[in-house]
Design a protein around this motif. Structure first.
Motif, PDB file in Angstrom:
ATOM      1  N   LEU A 282       0.824  -1.209   0.000  1.00 44.04           N
ATOM      2  CA  LEU A 282       0.000   0.000   0.000  1.00 44.04           C
ATOM      3  C   LEU A 282       0.859   1.261   0.000  1.00 44.04           C
ATOM      4  CD1 LEU A 282      -2.767  -1.071   2.554  1.00 44.04           C
ATOM      5  CD2 LEU A 282      -3.003  -0.824   0.071  1.00 44.04           C
ATOM      6  N   VAL A 283       1.962   1.229   0.752  1.00 47.31           N
ATOM      7  CA  VAL A 283       2.839   2.398   0.810  1.00 47.31           C
ATOM      8  C   VAL A 283       3.494   2.648  -0.546  1.00 47.31           C
ATOM      9  CG1 VAL A 283       4.998   3.277   1.780  1.00 47.31           C
ATOM     10  CG2 VAL A 283       3.268   2.285   3.278  1.00 47.31           C
ATOM     11  N   LEU A 284       4.013   1.610  -1.171  1.00 50.35           N
ATOM     12  CA  LEU A 284       4.751   1.772  -2.423  1.00 50.35           C
ATOM     13  C   LEU A 284       3.848   2.094  -3.605  1.00 50.35           C
ATOM     14  CD1 LEU A 284       7.401  -1.087  -2.148  1.00 50.35           C
ATOM     15  CD2 LEU A 284       7.732   1.357  -1.808  1.00 50.35           C
ATOM     16  N   THR A 285       2.568   1.727  -3.523  1.00 47.73           N
ATOM     17  CA  THR A 285       1.662   1.994  -4.635  1.00 47.73           C
ATOM     18  C   THR A 285       0.806   3.224  -4.406  1.00 47.73           C
ATOM     19  OG1 THR A 285       0.013   0.474  -3.665  1.00 47.73           O
ATOM     20  CG2 THR A 285       1.540  -0.433  -5.314  1.00 47.73           C
ATOM     21  N   ALA A 286       1.064   3.942  -3.319  1.00 46.24           N
ATOM     22  CA  ALA A 286       0.299   5.163  -3.039  1.00 46.24           C
ATOM     23  C   ALA A 286       0.681   6.247  -4.029  1.00 46.24           C
ATOM     24  CB  ALA A 286       0.554   5.630  -1.609  1.00 46.24           C
ATOM     25  N   THR A 287      -0.299   7.017  -4.464  1.00 47.59           N
ATOM     26  CA  THR A 287      -0.007   8.166  -5.320  1.00 47.59           C
ATOM     27  C   THR A 287       0.460   9.312  -4.462  1.00 47.59           C
ATOM     28  OG1 THR A 287      -2.310   8.882  -5.165  1.00 47.59           O
ATOM     29  CG2 THR A 287      -1.704   7.477  -7.026  1.00 47.59           C
ATOM     30  N   LYS A 288       1.270  10.175  -5.053  1.00 51.20           N
ATOM     31  CA  LYS A 288       1.811  11.304  -4.293  1.00 51.20           C
ATOM     32  C   LYS A 288       0.758  12.380  -4.096  1.00 51.20           C
ATOM     33  CE  LYS A 288       3.690  13.661  -8.348  1.00 51.20           C
ATOM     34  NZ  LYS A 288       4.880  14.130  -9.030  1.00 51.20           N
ATOM     35  N   GLU A 289       0.823  13.011  -2.937  1.00 48.62           N
ATOM     36  CA  GLU A 289       0.069  14.222  -2.686  1.00 48.62           C
ATOM     37  C   GLU A 289       1.081  15.351  -2.584  1.00 48.62           C
ATOM     38  OE1 GLU A 289      -2.746  13.695   0.435  1.00 48.62           O
ATOM     39  OE2 GLU A 289      -3.640  11.944  -0.514  1.00 48.62           O
TER      40      GLU A 289
END
Length: 297
Positions: A282-289
């Motif tokens: 989940l962390v590695l596939t999160a999109t940037k904000e």
């Protein structure tokens, strides 16, 4: 640098921190069979830092300024000494795979500290962090660390120090490129020797071949290569991606520990590992904000 080349460098650097650092937990276990923990850390980082520093100076890189040496010393205290040194101390009592699994709390601390400097953590990242924390709680309450809260707390302390140094170092005056990694390792090694003196440690009279092998592995692949790769990642990707090695290292440490050291892994360790891997996905596939003034992956 093109986006394609940038991603290639990110993959290579992450692979170094995943595979090499995952293996260093067993190398630490072998090294501390002969070397006291902070003597070992001092030797590891002083030698690695000196070799890299001299090489860079011969290639024409500028020496750090006094202000940059101060920044390198602060990061050297937090990462090599309070981070690696504390883990090495705890590994006198716990297996290498369990130590690697517990240190996976680093991204949680990374998120907390990076938010102090304006990094906005996405909801998907927070979900991944929460799931990873559940895995760590399972390990501490039902797994190999059950009842050993001193070791558990020391491992959390090590993860917090490593994360604080990783985030804070981006905002300190620091030499650019590999000179930053060299100066941090050199300062950290010297400070580790001061810790060893304070704790009454001494150089061993005899050192086993396995301990020499463990130390050698940590100096070249573990420090010169992987530490330099991590230093580069901290300045080119999101903090949680840079620290994602702490999620993956337990997988490598599990395999290496079982194959080469016959370490016993119990059902709860496997369950904890599975939960943590969900968190890292989940962390590695999160999109940037929004993260100001940084190139992010």
């Amino acid at each position: 640098m093109t986006q394609k080349n940038h991603w290639l460098l990110v993959i290579i650097a992450l692979s170094c921190t995943y595979l090499i650092w995952g293996s260093t937990y067993l190398a630490i276990k072998y090294a501390i069979e002969s070397f006291p923990p902070f003597v070992m850390v001092g030797l590891r980082f002083t030698i690695a830092g000196s070799l890299l520093y001299v090489t860079l100076r011969l290639l024409g890189h500028a020496a750090p300024t006094r202000l940059q040496w101060r920044g390198a010393a602060l990061v050297g205290l937090l990462l090599p000494v309070l981070g690696n040194g504390t883990v090495s101390q705890v590994q006198l009592h716990v297996s290498s795979s369990v130590a690697a699994l517990a240190i996976a709390t680093a991204p949680i601390w990374m998120a907390i500290f990076s938010s102090l400097w304006g990094h906005k953590i996405s909801r998907r990242e927070w979900l991944g962090i929460a799931i990873g924390l559940i895995g760590i709680l399972l390990l501490n309450t039902r797994g190999s660390l059950q009842g050993d809260w001193v070791s558990a707390c020391l491992l959390m302390f090590a993860a917090a120090c490593w994360s604080l140094g990783s985030v804070w170092g981006k905002h300190l005056s620091m030499p650019s490129g590999l000179m930053g990694a060299a100066s941090q390792m050199l300062c950290g090694g010297i400070i580790a020797f001061l810790f060893s003196i304070a704790f009454g440690e001494h150089m061993p009279a005899q050192v086993s071949p396995r301990a020499w092998g463990g130390l050698g592995f940590m100096i070249v692949p573990g420090s010169i290569i992987a530490f330099s790769a991590y230093h580069w990642l901290l300045h080119h990707v999101r903090p949680l991606v840079a620290s994602s090695n702490t999620f993956v290292n337990p997988v490598v440490a599990f395999v290496v520990g079982v194959w080469f050291a016959d370490e016993q892994i119990y059902l709860m360790e496997y369950i904890s590992l599975a939960v943590i891997l969900v968190g890292v996905f989940l962390v590695l596939t999160a999109t940037k904000e929004a993260v100001p003034d940084e190139q992010i992956v």
